[in-house]
Enzyme design. Structure first.
Site, PDB file in Angstrom:
ATOM      1  N   ALA A 102     -13.591  11.526 -15.593  1.00 10.40           N
ATOM      2  CA  ALA A 102     -14.877  11.058 -16.112  1.00 10.40           C
ATOM      3  C   ALA A 102     -14.934  11.216 -17.634  1.00 10.40           C
ATOM      4  O   ALA A 102     -14.317  12.125 -18.179  1.00 10.40           O
ATOM      5  CB  ALA A 102     -16.017  11.841 -15.467  1.00 10.40           C
ATOM      6  N   PRO A 103     -15.628  10.302 -18.321  1.00 12.68           N
ATOM      7  CA  PRO A 103     -16.467   9.224 -17.797  1.00 12.68           C
ATOM      8  C   PRO A 103     -15.735   7.944 -17.427  1.00 12.68           C
ATOM      9  O   PRO A 103     -16.360   7.003 -16.953  1.00 12.68           O
ATOM     10  CB  PRO A 103     -17.446   8.969 -18.948  1.00 12.68           C
ATOM     11  CG  PRO A 103     -16.674   9.325 -20.169  1.00 12.68           C
ATOM     12  CD  PRO A 103     -15.795  10.485 -19.782  1.00 12.68           C
ATOM     13  N   GLY A 104     -14.418   7.855 -17.651  1.00 14.95           N
ATOM     14  CA  GLY A 104     -13.664   6.739 -17.120  1.00 14.95           C
ATOM     15  C   GLY A 104     -12.973   5.844 -18.128  1.00 14.95           C
ATOM     16  O   GLY A 104     -12.277   4.901 -17.739  1.00 14.95           O
ATOM     17  N   LYS A 106     -10.407   6.412 -20.188  1.00 13.33           N
ATOM     18  CA  LYS A 106      -8.947   6.495 -20.099  1.00 13.33           C
ATOM     19  C   LYS A 106      -8.453   5.972 -18.759  1.00 13.33           C
ATOM     20  O   LYS A 106      -7.420   5.296 -18.682  1.00 13.33           O
ATOM     21  CB  LYS A 106      -8.485   7.933 -20.329  1.00 13.33           C
ATOM     22  CG  LYS A 106      -8.885   8.509 -21.686  1.00 13.33           C
ATOM     23  CD  LYS A 106      -8.363   9.924 -21.848  1.00 13.33           C
ATOM     24  CE  LYS A 106      -8.895  10.585 -23.102  1.00 13.33           C
ATOM     25  NZ  LYS A 106     -10.339  10.899 -23.010  1.00 13.33           N
ATOM     26  N   GLU A 124     -12.293  13.598 -10.441  1.00  9.37           N
ATOM     27  CA  GLU A 124     -13.336  14.233 -11.227  1.00  9.37           C
ATOM     28  C   GLU A 124     -14.048  15.276 -10.365  1.00  9.37           C
ATOM     29  O   GLU A 124     -14.747  14.917  -9.411  1.00  9.37           O
ATOM     30  CB  GLU A 124     -14.337  13.197 -11.735  1.00  9.37           C
ATOM     31  CG  GLU A 124     -15.498  13.785 -12.508  1.00  9.37           C
ATOM     32  CD  GLU A 124     -15.053  14.758 -13.591  1.00  9.37           C
ATOM     33  OE1 GLU A 124     -15.547  15.906 -13.584  1.00  9.37           O
ATOM     34  OE2 GLU A 124     -14.212  14.372 -14.434  1.00  9.37           O
ATOM     35  N   ASP A 168      -6.175  15.209 -19.334  1.00  5.26           N
ATOM     36  CA  ASP A 168      -7.078  15.403 -20.461  1.00  5.26           C
ATOM     37  C   ASP A 168      -8.115  16.420 -19.992  1.00  5.26           C
ATOM     38  O   ASP A 168      -9.219  16.059 -19.585  1.00  5.26           O
ATOM     39  CB  ASP A 168      -7.731  14.075 -20.851  1.00  5.26           C
ATOM     40  CG  ASP A 168      -8.519  14.177 -22.145  1.00  5.26           C
ATOM     41  OD1 ASP A 168      -7.897  14.190 -23.209  1.00  5.26           O
ATOM     42  OD2 ASP A 168      -9.763  14.261 -22.064  1.00  5.26           O
ATOM     43  N   CYS A 221      -9.397  17.066 -27.128  1.00  2.00           N
ATOM     44  CA  CYS A 221     -10.152  16.667 -28.320  1.00  2.00           C
ATOM     45  C   CYS A 221     -10.577  17.916 -29.079  1.00  2.00           C
ATOM     46  O   CYS A 221     -11.700  18.004 -29.558  1.00  2.00           O
ATOM     47  CB  CYS A 221     -11.336  15.784 -27.960  1.00  2.00           C
ATOM     48  SG  CYS A 221     -12.518  16.545 -26.833  1.00  2.00           S
TER      49      CYS A 221
END
Length: 426
Positions: A102-104, A106, A124, A168, A221
């Site tokens: 999520a949120p989708g 990638k 998720e 991620d 990130c």
């Protein structure tokens, strides 16, 4: 306590231009989608790192309110967040797992890269975020995807069953301080330790699920060394993974790695790149065994093709797979999902409802629209905007369900009531 997902926020009215987005369409539809953007006054330039990616240069109204966004033909996304799928680079037909999806953004990009014959499953753990992931994939008509929700996939999926994995994980988000200024304070000092432990657990799971010779892309990130270079070193020292040096994509400036014993990774310089700070490392599985089983097949009850055709639907736009009913809900299950084990809970792509032998497609499932079938094909946006505002148009000889097009680009299904055609999101 919030953690960063790294995908970038959807645009809101009043935000400044210069943000990035991705076209979500087939290669032959790029020019039409760009023309749809231009019809609402939006002008963009191609990003140098991918022909799918754009940066807005003229935005008379918020990009997220554009017709292209409303119908899922673009995905607004931070430009750094586009890099992990590109650097993982799954080929067409690949079988891919996105572990924290999520949120989708990638997940959707991975689905585009692997194409109709490829399969992407997005996991998720958070139920609220899972709903967002599914909405994203549905809106963008990415039927070569499925979704699941598990905090630990290792006991649920067979070892060696994916050729490519994107990891991620939840992170401290120090690379997004311009949008999340509290991130550094929230995750200061020892507070980041639980995230580091979770990231290592997820790396271990990824290594186990990866097929021999398969690749996993680890990204965050954050600028935190403990979540970046230290995790890379952990993977190389303790897991059956070897480093694959990454080549720097055009259009970004990268900082040097912050450990001398880590090389071939990429650390986005946020200020110089006009993007979020991102860290990426690519690994390849050394040894192990590939999953050789046939999986659990495809569940659900078959929906008769005649019911789909009677609803004005075509099947040529769907990728390889089957249409299945689960109660009254109908989903498309990609052929790649047949490799998932029996009893594993996942959800395919939502198509509509099946009641008393009658199929009713979701209005936004443009994959089921026959391009040469009956419908309204508008040259301008005025009548489409009127439909979206709740007005109806003369239906003429249109059937009960017909396609709505803009210059041949399918948008969704219209509903006929009496002599009028209208738009309904149901």
């Amino acid at each position: 306590m919030a953690v960063c997902d790294g995908d970038g926020a959807v645009a809101q009215a009043g935000e400044s231009s210069g943000r990035s987005f991705r076209l979500v369409c087939g290669p032959g539809e790029r020019e039409l989608v760009e023309a749809l953007l231009a019809a609402t006054g939006h002008v963009a330039e191609v990003e140098p790192f991918s022909p799918w990616c754009r940066r807005i240069v003229a935005e008379p109204v918020a990009l997220g309110l554009s017709m292209a966004a409303r119908f899922g033909y673009i995905h607004i996304q931070d430009r750094s967040s586009m890099l992990p799928p590109l650097l993982l680079a799954p080929p067409p037909g690949a079988r891919v797992l996105d572990m924290c999806a999520a949120p989708g953004g990638k997940t959707g990009f991975l689905a585009q890269l692997v194409g109709p014959t490829g399969f992407v499953i997005g996991n998720e753990p958070s139920p609220d975020r899972l709903a967002t992931l599914r909405q994203t994939l549905f809106r963008e008509n990415l039927a070569n995807t499925a979704t699941c929700s598990s905090a630990d996939l290792s006991p649920l999926l067979p070892a060696g069953s994916f050729s490519h994995i994107l990891l991620d994980p939840p992170c401290s988000g120090w690379g997004t301080l311009d949008k999340n200024p509290q991130a550094a304070k929230i995750w200061a000092g020892d507070k980041v330790a639980p995230l580091v432990a979770l990231q290592r657990k997820l790396l271990e799971t990824a290594a186990g699920l990866l097929a021999p010779g398969g690749r996993v892309l680890y990204s965050t990130c954050t600028t935190n060394v403990a979540e970046n270079e230290d995790q890379t070193r952990f993977a190389l020292d303790h897991l059956p993974l070897r480093a694959v040096p990454l080549e720097a994509p055009a259009g970004f400036v990268f900082e040097a790695a912050r450990r001398g014993d880590v090389a071939g990774v990429l650390r986005v310089d946020s200020a110089a790149s006009a993007a979020q700070g991102f860290y990426m490392a690519l690994f390849e599985k050394a040894g192990g065994e590939a999953f050789a089983g046939d999986g659990g097949g495809l569940p659900g009850e078959p929906v008769p093709e005649k019911a789909l055709l009677a609803a004005g639907c075509g099947l040529s736009g769907l990728p390889p797979g089957v249409v299945r009913a689960f109660g009254e809900k109908v989903f498309f299950l990609h052929a790649g999902a047949a490799g998932l084990p029996a009893g594993f809970r996942y959800q395919g792509y939502a198509l509509g409802a099946y009641r008393s032998g009658v199929f009713r497609p979701q209005a936004r499932v443009r994959l089921l629209i026959e391009r040469d079938g009956p419908g309204l094909n508008e040259e301008t946006l005025s009548r489409i905007e009127a439909l979206l505002a709740g007005q109806s148009l003369p239906a003429g000889d249109l059937p009960a369900r017909s396609g709505l097009f803009w210059r041949g680009l399918p948008l969704g299904f219209l509903t006929r009531k009496g002599a009028r055609a209208l738009w309904s999101d149901r």
